[in-house]
Scaffold this active site. Structure first.
Site: not given
Length: 439
Positions: A222, A379, A409
């Site tokens: 991320s 995501d 995610h």
């Protein structure tokens, strides 16, 4: 007229025999009915709060709903704390996250864990056992996610991930505890990870940890994937560094802030864990921007055709050319003719490749090492990873793209009870397998 039998109670009171005194401690029927109604209402309210419509293909949907509801609750509590003036919302939210999952540096027979610092930057080092006949070990520099503002190398999710990598690869994993928003803003986070990594790459430090200088990789998920990608670009261009990187592994990385209407942003606009408006707010926080810009940015008003500085860079993430038809489907680009030029004027960092590695020049990309990119279907950041993979391939970089149709995610860190997802275990295993084969 019938006569009702009477009976004498204690104390001399006469009552009709059909009257039954309520035993002490026994709830009345009316009270029981009210309690059932209240309980039913509370259950219905909880179900309404928890339930969100999810695609049937997503992994463990009900478990994901519960995880998302828990995170939303923590966000709302932190927003209330912020509103009351008690603390910044991100400080409050991170306090909740870290307090619930912080893990001390505990070593095992397989992995030695220590907390230290590299050139003033806190790190947690995981040392796996060297293989017989191999005195030098592989190494991974890991950067945790959390929107540049949340989480820690010391919470159990990242502790368990890094310990697993160290154990299964017999490797040294350096997990960087970089500083977070709102205590610092861009580019402090990238400066922290660059400084710690350069320190680790020094010959004497590698010797101390018995690390093979030719088998070092960087990785992150991320926002940590964003920092890892920016780190890779800086390391590859630093002529003063003798030791270079062998691989980089980016897990659902966030790589650009110029287009919040790629197909994955449109498809997953309200997806759990990371809906679009939350991602845009993370960007504004990271770059110390104005919250008044958030709504305009979600419709790409910051990169409209009248914002000359952004137009040339948007060509580098033209998803109609970079993404396959199976991904673009019937989605249409959102390009405004006129927008809000003030956003780029006040947040020029949006156009900086250190914050948005996807917009880096092709000459920079061609020097990057072998790359692994993991993406998830559910995501908003899916297409950031897909586009970066395409740009790297065009620059001559060897890329492995690992896509999970049931992934969401953040899934890779959720592998242990009660947040154990089947796709979390599969993504982690696939990631470690690639590292084992390529590092």
């Amino acid at each position: 007229m019938s006569r009702r039998p009477w009976q004498k109670l204690a104390g001399g009171l006469w009552v009709a025999s059909s009257f039954r005194p309520q035993p002490a401690g026994e709830p009345s029927p009316g009270r029981m009915k009210s309690s059932c109604v209240l309980l039913t209402a509370l259950v219905a309210l909880a179900a309404y709060y928890i339930y969100i419509p999810l695609p049937s293909s997503v992994s463990d949907p009900w478990k994901l709903m519960l995880l998302d509801a828990t995170f939303r609750t923590a966000q709302q509590v932190s927003n209330l704390i912020h509103y009351l003036g008690l603390s910044h919302r991100l400080l409050a939210l991170n306090f909740i996250i870290v307090s619930l999952s912080k893990k001390s540096a505990w070593s095992s027979a397989q992995v030695k864990v220590t907390d230290t610092d590299f050139d003033g930057v806190e790190v947690r080092v995981f040392e796996g056992s060297p293989k017989p006949g191999e005195p030098l070990r592989r190494s991974v520099v890991y950067i945790h996610g959390g929107g540049w503002a949340l989480a820690s190398a010391k919470i159990r999710y990242y502790d368990e991930l890094c310990a697993a990598v160290a154990e299964e690869l017999n490797a040294v994993v350096v997990s960087i505890e970089y500083r977070l928003v709102p205590k610092v803003y861009f580019p402090a986070q990238i400066n922290d990870v660059v400084r710690a990594t350069k320190y680790f790459l020094q010959p004497e430090v590698l010797h101390k940890y018995s690390v093979d200088p030719d088998r070092i990789g960087i990785s992150g998920d991320s926002a940590g994937g964003n920092l890892a990608a920016a780190l890779g670009q800086q390391i590859s261009q630093d002529a003063n560094l003798k030791n270079k990187l062998k691989v980089q592994a980016l897990i659902y990385p966030v790589l650009q802030a110029l287009d919040f209407n790629t197909p994955s942003y449109q498809q997953n606009v309200n997806s759990p864990i990371l809906p679009r408006y939350v991602m845009v707010k993370y960007w504004v926080d990271y770059l110390k921007g104005n919250y008044d810009f958030v709504e305009a940015m979600t419709v790409n008003n910051h990169t409209s055709l009248d914002v000359e500085e952004a137009v040339a860079l948007r060509a580098r993430l033209n998803w109609t050319a970079l993404l396959p038809p199976s991904v673009t489907k019937n989605y249409k680009p959102v390009v405004q003719t006129t927008g809000n030029a003030r956003i780029i004027q006040e947040i020029p960092q949006l156009l900086d490749a250190r914050s948005a590695p996807l917009i880096a020049d092709q000459k920079v990309l061609q020097h990057l090492p072998k790359t692994y990119i993991l993406t998830c279907e559910h995501d908003v950041l899916r297409d950031d990873g897909l586009m970066y993979a395409k740009r790297l391939e065009s620059a001559g970089v060897e890329v492995t793209l690992d896509h999970f149709e049931d992934g969401f995610h953040g899934c890779m860190i959720f592998t242990s009870w009660p947040t154990n997802f089947s796709v979390g275990i599969r993504t982690r295993n696939s990631y470690i397998k690639w590292l084992d084969q390529n590092l």
